[in-house]
Each structure stands twice: as structure tokens, then as C-alpha cells.
Motif scaffolding. Structure first.
Motif, mmCIF file in Angstrom:
data_model
loop_
_atom_site.group_PDB
_atom_site.id
_atom_site.type_symbol
_atom_site.label_atom_id
_atom_site.label_comp_id
_atom_site.label_asym_id
_atom_site.label_seq_id
_atom_site.Cartn_x
_atom_site.Cartn_y
_atom_site.Cartn_z
ATOM 1 N N ALA A 1 0.841 -1.206 0.000
ATOM 2 C CA ALA A 1 0.000 0.000 0.000
ATOM 3 C C ALA A 1 0.872 1.250 0.000
ATOM 4 O O ALA A 1 0.585 2.219 -0.716
ATOM 5 C CB ALA A 1 -0.929 0.001 1.209
ATOM 6 N N ASP A 2 1.962 1.232 0.767
ATOM 7 C CA ASP A 2 2.844 2.391 0.862
ATOM 8 C C ASP A 2 3.619 2.624 -0.431
ATOM 9 O O ASP A 2 3.751 3.763 -0.899
ATOM 10 C CB ASP A 2 3.838 2.209 2.017
ATOM 11 C CG ASP A 2 3.168 2.141 3.372
ATOM 12 O OD1 ASP A 2 2.024 2.636 3.492
ATOM 13 O OD2 ASP A 2 3.777 1.588 4.304
ATOM 14 N N ILE A 3 4.159 1.561 -1.014
ATOM 15 C CA ILE A 3 4.982 1.689 -2.218
ATOM 16 C C ILE A 3 4.122 2.051 -3.428
ATOM 17 O O ILE A 3 4.511 2.870 -4.260
ATOM 18 C CB ILE A 3 5.782 0.394 -2.465
ATOM 19 C CG1 ILE A 3 6.851 0.238 -1.361
ATOM 20 C CG2 ILE A 3 6.443 0.376 -3.840
ATOM 21 C CD1 ILE A 3 7.538 -1.114 -1.331
ATOM 22 N N PHE A 4 2.926 1.463 -3.531
ATOM 23 C CA PHE A 4 2.028 1.753 -4.656
ATOM 24 C C PHE A 4 1.234 3.037 -4.439
ATOM 25 O O PHE A 4 0.559 3.507 -5.356
ATOM 26 C CB PHE A 4 1.066 0.585 -4.865
ATOM 27 C CG PHE A 4 1.640 -0.568 -5.649
ATOM 28 C CD1 PHE A 4 1.143 -0.887 -6.900
ATOM 29 C CD2 PHE A 4 2.687 -1.325 -5.150
ATOM 30 C CE1 PHE A 4 1.675 -1.936 -7.634
ATOM 31 C CE2 PHE A 4 3.225 -2.384 -5.869
ATOM 32 C CZ PHE A 4 2.714 -2.695 -7.116
ATOM 33 N N GLU A 5 1.273 3.565 -3.209
ATOM 34 C CA GLU A 5 0.519 4.785 -2.858
ATOM 35 C C GLU A 5 -0.964 4.614 -3.182
ATOM 36 O O GLU A 5 -1.594 5.470 -3.823
ATOM 37 C CB GLU A 5 1.073 6.020 -3.577
ATOM 38 C CG GLU A 5 2.480 6.392 -3.183
ATOM 39 C CD GLU A 5 2.926 7.690 -3.822
ATOM 40 O OE1 GLU A 5 2.120 8.642 -3.869
ATOM 41 O OE2 GLU A 5 4.080 7.753 -4.291
ATOM 42 N N HIS A 6 -1.518 3.510 -2.737
ATOM 43 C CA HIS A 6 -2.914 3.222 -3.083
ATOM 44 C C HIS A 6 -3.524 2.323 -2.008
ATOM 45 O O HIS A 6 -2.832 1.488 -1.420
ATOM 46 C CB HIS A 6 -2.978 2.510 -4.432
ATOM 47 C CG HIS A 6 -4.292 2.666 -5.141
ATOM 48 N ND1 HIS A 6 -5.444 2.018 -4.746
ATOM 49 C CD2 HIS A 6 -4.636 3.419 -6.214
ATOM 50 C CE1 HIS A 6 -6.427 2.358 -5.558
ATOM 51 N NE2 HIS A 6 -5.977 3.205 -6.454
ATOM 52 N N GLN A 7 -4.811 2.500 -1.773
ATOM 53 C CA GLN A 7 -5.507 1.577 -0.875
ATOM 54 C C GLN A 7 -5.371 0.155 -1.417
ATOM 55 O O GLN A 7 -5.514 -0.088 -2.621
ATOM 56 C CB GLN A 7 -6.990 1.937 -0.791
ATOM 57 C CG GLN A 7 -7.770 1.012 0.150
ATOM 58 C CD GLN A 7 -9.275 1.135 -0.022
ATOM 59 O OE1 GLN A 7 -9.784 1.011 -1.134
ATOM 60 N NE2 GLN A 7 -9.985 1.376 1.065
ATOM 61 N N LEU A 8 -5.096 -0.772 -0.532
ATOM 62 C CA LEU A 8 -4.939 -2.177 -0.916
ATOM 63 C C LEU A 8 -6.046 -2.999 -0.269
ATOM 64 O O LEU A 8 -6.272 -2.904 0.937
ATOM 65 C CB LEU A 8 -3.568 -2.700 -0.465
ATOM 66 C CG LEU A 8 -3.270 -4.157 -0.814
ATOM 67 C CD1 LEU A 8 -2.952 -4.275 -2.296
ATOM 68 C CD2 LEU A 8 -2.103 -4.686 0.016
ATOM 69 N N ILE A 9 -6.715 -3.794 -1.094
ATOM 70 C CA ILE A 9 -7.783 -4.676 -0.605
ATOM 71 C C ILE A 9 -7.333 -6.114 -0.786
ATOM 72 O O ILE A 9 -6.808 -6.485 -1.840
ATOM 73 C CB ILE A 9 -9.092 -4.441 -1.382
ATOM 74 C CG1 ILE A 9 -9.574 -2.994 -1.196
ATOM 75 C CG2 ILE A 9 -10.178 -5.424 -0.946
ATOM 76 C CD1 ILE A 9 -10.709 -2.604 -2.119
ATOM 77 N N VAL A 10 -7.514 -6.922 0.229
ATOM 78 C CA VAL A 10 -7.203 -8.346 0.147
ATOM 79 C C VAL A 10 -8.508 -9.130 0.136
ATOM 80 O O VAL A 10 -9.249 -9.112 1.122
ATOM 81 C CB VAL A 10 -6.330 -8.806 1.337
ATOM 82 C CG1 VAL A 10 -6.028 -10.293 1.231
ATOM 83 C CG2 VAL A 10 -5.028 -8.003 1.384
ATOM 84 N N PRO A 11 -8.834 -9.791 -0.970
ATOM 85 C CA PRO A 11 -10.074 -10.573 -1.035
ATOM 86 C C PRO A 11 -10.094 -11.679 0.014
ATOM 87 O O PRO A 11 -9.048 -12.206 0.403
ATOM 88 C CB PRO A 11 -10.053 -11.150 -2.455
ATOM 89 C CG PRO A 11 -9.149 -10.246 -3.217
ATOM 90 C CD PRO A 11 -8.110 -9.794 -2.242
ATOM 91 N N GLU A 12 -11.293 -12.017 0.434
ATOM 92 C CA GLU A 12 -11.444 -13.036 1.480
ATOM 93 C C GLU A 12 -11.108 -14.423 0.957
ATOM 94 O O GLU A 12 -10.557 -15.252 1.669
ATOM 95 C CB GLU A 12 -12.883 -13.005 2.003
ATOM 96 C CG GLU A 12 -13.072 -13.782 3.288
ATOM 97 C CD GLU A 12 -14.431 -13.502 3.910
ATOM 98 O OE1 GLU A 12 -14.595 -13.836 5.091
ATOM 99 O OE2 GLU A 12 -15.308 -12.958 3.226
ATOM 100 N N SER A 13 -11.419 -14.685 -0.307
ATOM 101 C CA SER A 13 -11.141 -15.994 -0.885
ATOM 102 C C SER A 13 -9.683 -16.077 -1.311
ATOM 103 O O SER A 13 -9.182 -15.223 -2.040
ATOM 104 C CB SER A 13 -12.024 -16.250 -2.105
ATOM 105 O OG SER A 13 -11.622 -17.435 -2.760
ATOM 106 N N HIS A 14 -8.975 -17.119 -0.838
ATOM 107 C CA HIS A 14 -7.575 -17.321 -1.218
ATOM 108 C C HIS A 14 -7.449 -18.272 -2.401
ATOM 109 O O HIS A 14 -6.356 -18.483 -2.907
ATOM 110 C CB HIS A 14 -6.771 -17.857 -0.029
ATOM 111 C CG HIS A 14 -6.727 -16.917 1.137
ATOM 112 N ND1 HIS A 14 -6.103 -15.690 1.070
ATOM 113 C CD2 HIS A 14 -7.244 -17.014 2.390
ATOM 114 C CE1 HIS A 14 -6.225 -15.074 2.243
ATOM 115 N NE2 HIS A 14 -6.919 -15.854 3.043
ATOM 116 N N GLU A 15 -8.538 -18.857 -2.836
ATOM 117 C CA GLU A 15 -8.492 -19.833 -3.933
ATOM 118 C C GLU A 15 -8.868 -19.142 -5.239
ATOM 119 O O GLU A 15 -9.780 -19.554 -5.951
ATOM 120 C CB GLU A 15 -9.457 -21.002 -3.634
ATOM 121 C CG GLU A 15 -9.331 -21.611 -2.243
ATOM 122 C CD GLU A 15 -7.992 -22.282 -2.007
ATOM 123 O OE1 GLU A 15 -7.203 -22.414 -2.968
ATOM 124 O OE2 GLU A 15 -7.704 -22.662 -0.860
#
Length: 520
Positions: free
Chosen positions: A425-439
Motif C-alpha cells: 500500500a505504501d509503495i504503490f501509494e494506493h488503498q490495498l484490498i485483500v479478497p477473502e477468498s484465497h483460492e
């Protein structure tokens, strides 16, 4: 009750995930297999072992979910890209599956670029010129293994091998075809000039079909092994990368997906084929009407594993005794160090690199080391280096995107680490979302299968199947540091370009000398 099965044929294992008709996961099963690496440039697998893994993984999830034979609505496939298997007149493999990580054709990738206008080939095929691609591998076989080349009835990939065994037909989906370097993405057929260069005929390749194509009436013995009906539709599906975008709900304009597993990638979906002027990005099909542009990197979690094994062996042993995940220990060590690692940079090119350099000769390095730097600095610098490299691909991706970035979604093993997520998030300067599904790749295969069979009209339903588990906003103090140090990272890579080739040549010579001594 009906069930849907997504299968992902990966580099280190095959995974099957079975979902119920509401999209809930009922069972997951992995079957691992070895990667044969007798030299630094060799990376092969046994295709029969992988086929067996596919059968076993499906059989296991069917059993665990308690699904009856007629309750499986379909099976849909995801697969790693760029593999090559040579089949003879008896439809028997006469090579192992040569994976994307195999670099033995590196001289021929250079030859294609220098002697055959590689950039023009890239613009027609969407696949950057690199030893990973079947294009480079087939030319290498032709020149260095002519007996194998002459015996070839078919040049295929691992998913084609699986479908041949199941249905006795050679078929390749547009997605994997567009990753071979042999397929014209603008005409949706194999490129005549490329085939002429290789001295092969279209009959020596599989029939190219859309990713929504499905087949029924498989070989009965395999249906019985898996515990499913012989008429169960098998959707050919697509590549793991493009399906991962679908599986994290990042397929609309302006949505970008970042994946870090053993390797990594950054991708976005557009509605027509498009290539990069400098040849830095791939362009692969999701369907014939949706295309994914982006860049893959060789060095993702594999860097973290190297750091763990070489820099934190004692901490890892302690973690094992205490029942703590070894990578969690690494992250705790890295947290002792501020953003920017006090001016220590790490170029993570431990396995050559694909995007944005497309150069098998690039090598890893620490830069800026002083007596004040400790092990924890080196660990954090390695984590930052992986993200810096992905960001350099992101710069190129921004140029080709039809709309500005409005969503950044991350998935893969790295998403388990809060430190690494915040770093991105810091390096891309953007909000980062992690999806709940890992598959993500298997879920993408399921969504594609639902559309293929007419169960859904489009992919809009995927957002209801994918939740969000974490969200990170950039930390401004960290952003300022990364803005200052990122140009140094990028400029340094460019200044080392000539030396990469020299050190890689030195290493290969000494690898061969060591092998000769071992044989004696």
C-alpha cells in the motif's frame, strides 16, 4: 444439491476445490509433485505424475464433499502457463514437461530478438520474447535436440496433455495459446510466420478453442477413478493468471490484481488485445472478448524462502520447536527496521527475471551495505525489493490501461503478512484490498464454468462470492521515503545491464564444470 469443481494445475502441486451451488467451499485438496532441477537452467516435471495428481485431487474433494456421481455439475480448469511437452507418433511424451522456469533456451530467446525481429513477434502474439515461452523452447529443441524435434507429432502443454488423456483429443484454450508465443492474438489463430521460423506445421499443434469450451463423455476408467459421471462437463478454462483476476473480482475497467506466490504478477482486464511499445507486458486471453495485460515476475515468495533458509536458519528452528510459522518470525524481525531499510536496496533477481526486464541473465544484489546494517535490514530490504520490482511493472501497466487505477487487490501467500500488505500500500501509494477468498484461480475457473454452461449470463456474480478480509491505506511518512528511494532502485538495475550478462555467463561456465567433475 449440486457441486462445482475448480482445478488448478500449478508448478508445485495440483489443487482441486469443490463448491456447492451457493458458492461455498466444501473441500480443498492439494497433490504435490517434484520439480526436477539438475542444473541452474533446468526445470522439468513428469507429465504422468501431474495427470495422476489431477485425478487424485478431484477424487479426494468429491469424496470429502460427499458428492454423488450425478451431483457434480461441471469441472473447470486453471493451469500454469508456458509448459512444453513433445508427443511422438504413439501419443507418448518423449520429453518431460518443460516448465516456465526452464531457462535452457535463453540463447534462442536472444536470437529471436536479434535476428527475427522479436518485438514484431511480440506485438502479434502478446507474449514477450523470453526462455519461458514454448516459442523459445521449440527453437532450442530444433537446434540442440534435433532427434527429439524430428520425432515430434505434437508440441503441447500440460493442460493439453490432461485433456488428451481424458478425451483423446488435442485442444488448447485461447488463454494458454496466447501465452505460447505461437498464437496471433489479433487473428485468434497460430501465427504463420512464427510457425515458418520454427519449421513446424499447424497440424503439430492442438486445436485452439475459446476458454468457455467444454467436453463430455470422458474415458470411463478415469471417470470411475474420480467418482463422477462419465458425461460430466469438463470446461477447458484458462490460465492461472487471468483466472486469478476473475477470482479476486478484478476484471472491470481500472481494477488491478497483484499476486505473490512463489513467483508473482500484476494484471488488469481490457476488452481488446493491446501490447506495450517496449515489449514489457504480456497480453493473454481471458475469453475471446476479454484480455488481460500485465507482467509476471519470477521472484516473489521464492525470495522470502531463500532469506528464511540463508539468513534466519536458527530462528526458523526455534519457531518449529515452538510451533510458530517460520515466516511470521521473519516478519517480526523485519518490523524492527524502518521503511527504506536505512538505505539498503535489494534487487530480487535470484531466478533471472521476466517483467519488466525479460532477461534471464539479471541477478540479485544488495546495494548500499554499510557496517551499520544488520540481518534485519537485509530481510526487510528483500521484502521491499520484491514490491519495488512489481511497482516497476505497474508503471508500464498504467500506460496501457484504458482507465486510471481505481482498485488494487492483492492475493497469494504474501497476503497473510500484515507487514508485506502495508508495504505494498505504501509503495504503490494506493488503498490495498485483500479478497477473502484465497483460492482465486479455482474460483475464477468456477465463474468461467458457470458462464460456459449458461448457468450465469456474465461474471458480475463473482463479487458476491468474493469478500474482503483486509484493507490497508498508505502511511504518508512511509510513502515519502519510498518516493525518494524507488528511482535509485530502478536506475541501478539499468546501470547493471551489461554486467548481468557477464556474471551469468561466468556462473553457467562454472555450473558445467562442476557437473563434469561430478560425472567423473
Amino acid at each position: 444439491m449440486t457441486f462445482m469443481i475448480g482445478v488448478d494445475i500449478g508448478t508445485t502441486s495440483t489443487k482441486a476445490v469443490i463448491y456447492d451451488d451457493e458458492g461455498s467451499i466444501k473441500a480443498v485438496h492439494h497433490v504435490e509433485y517434484p520439480l526436477h532441477t539438475p542444473t541452474a537452467d533446468t526445470a522439468e516435471q513428469d507429465p504422468d505424475e501431474i495427470f495422476d495428481a489431477v485425478i487424485m485431487a478431484i477424487k479426494q474433494v468429491v469424496r470429502e464433499a460427499g458428492a454423488a456421481k450425478n451431483e457434480v455439475a461441471f469441472v473447470s480448469f486453471s493451469s500454469a502457463m508456458h509448459s512444453l511437452i513433445v508427443m511422438d507418433d504413439n501419443n507418448t511424451p518423449i520429453t518431460r514437461s518443460i516448465t516456465w522456469a526452464d531457462n535452457r533456451s535463453h540463447h534462442y530467446a536472444k536470437k529471436i530478438n536479434e535476428e527475427y525481429d522479436g518485438l514484431s513477434i511480440y506485438h502479434r502474439t502478446g507474449t514477450p520474447i523470453h526462455p519461458m515461452s514454448p516459442l523459445s523452447k521449440i527453437l532450442w529443441l530444433k537446434e540442440e535436440q534435433p532427434e527429439v524435434f524430428k520425432q515430434a507429432k505434437k508440441f503441447i502443454g500440460i493442460k493439453e496433455f490432461v485433456f488428451y488423456k481424458l478425451f483423446n483429443r488435442y485442444v488448447i484454450d485461447y488463454s494458454l495459446a496466447s501465452a505460447t508465443g505461437l498464437f496471433n492474438i489479433h487473428e485468434l489463430k497460430f501465427d504463420k510466420d512464427v510457425l515458418k521460423l520454427l519449421d513446424i506445421d499447424e497440424s503439430e499443434l492442438s486445436e485452439a478453442v475459446d476458454t468457455t469450451t467444454y467436453y463430455e463423455d470422458m474415458d470411463r476408467k478415469y471417470a470411475e477413478m474420480m467418482g463422477i459421471d462419465v458425461s460430466t462437463p469438463f470446461v477447458i478454462g484458462a490460465s492461472d493468471g487471468v483466472l486469478s483476476n476473475l477470482g479476486v473480482d478484478a476484471f472491470k475497467p481500472g481494477e488491478v490484481a497483484v499476486t505473490i506466490g512463489t513467483s508473482g504478477a500484476i494484471r488488469t482486464v481490457i476488452d481488446h488485445p493491446k501490447t506495450d511499445k517496449q515489449g514489457r507486458l504480456f497480453c493473454y486471453a481471458l475469453t475471446k472478448d476479454q484480455w488481460v495485460i500485465g507482467g509476471p515476475v519470477n521472484n516473489g515468495g521464492i525470495v522470502l524462502r531463500w532469506i528464511r533458509d540463508e539468513f534466519a536458519a536458527s530462528e526458523t528452528e526455534t519457531a518449529k520447536r515452538l510451533g510458530v510459522e517460520s515466516y511470521e518470525v521473519l516478519m517480526k524481525i523485519a518490523e524492527r527496521v524502518p521503511a527504506g531499510s536505512n538505505g539498503l536496496l535489494f534487487h530480487p533477481y535470484l531466478a533471472g527475471e521476466r517483467a519488466p526486464h525479460w532477461n534471464a541473465d539479471v541477478r540479485g544484489s544488495f546495494f548500499g551495505l554499510t557496517l551499520s546494517h544488520k540481518k534485519e535490514h537485509m530481510i526487510r530490504a528483500a521484502l521491499e525489493g520484491v514490491i519495488f520490482n512489481l511497482y516497476s511493472v505497474f508503471i508500464a501497466l498504467n500506460v496501457l490501461m484504458d482507465e486510471p487505477v481505481n482498485s488494487l487487490k492483492a492475493t497469494g501467500g504474501f497476503a497473510k503478512s500484515g507487514l508485506w500488505r502495508q508495504m505494498m500500500a505504501d509503495i504503490f501509494e494506493h488503498q490495498l484490498i485483500v479478497p477473502e477468498s484465497h483460492e482465486s484461480s479455482c474460483l475464477g475457473a468456477i465463474a468461467l464454468g458457470q458462464v460456459a454452461l449458461g448457468l450465469k449470463g456474465d461474471f458480475s456474480h463473482i463479487s458476491h462470492m468474493v469478500g474482503a478480509s483486509f484493507e490497508h491505506e498508505p502511511t504518508f511518512d512511509h510513502v515519502k521515503i519510498y518516493r525518494e528511494i524507488l528511482p535509485l532502485y530502478i536506475n541501478l538495475t539499468q546501470s547493471l545491464e551489461e554486467n548481468y550478462a557477464a556474471i551469468a555467463a561466468f556462473q553457467r561456465r562454472h555450473d558445467h564444470l562442476q557437473l563434469e567433475q561430478q560425472e567423473l
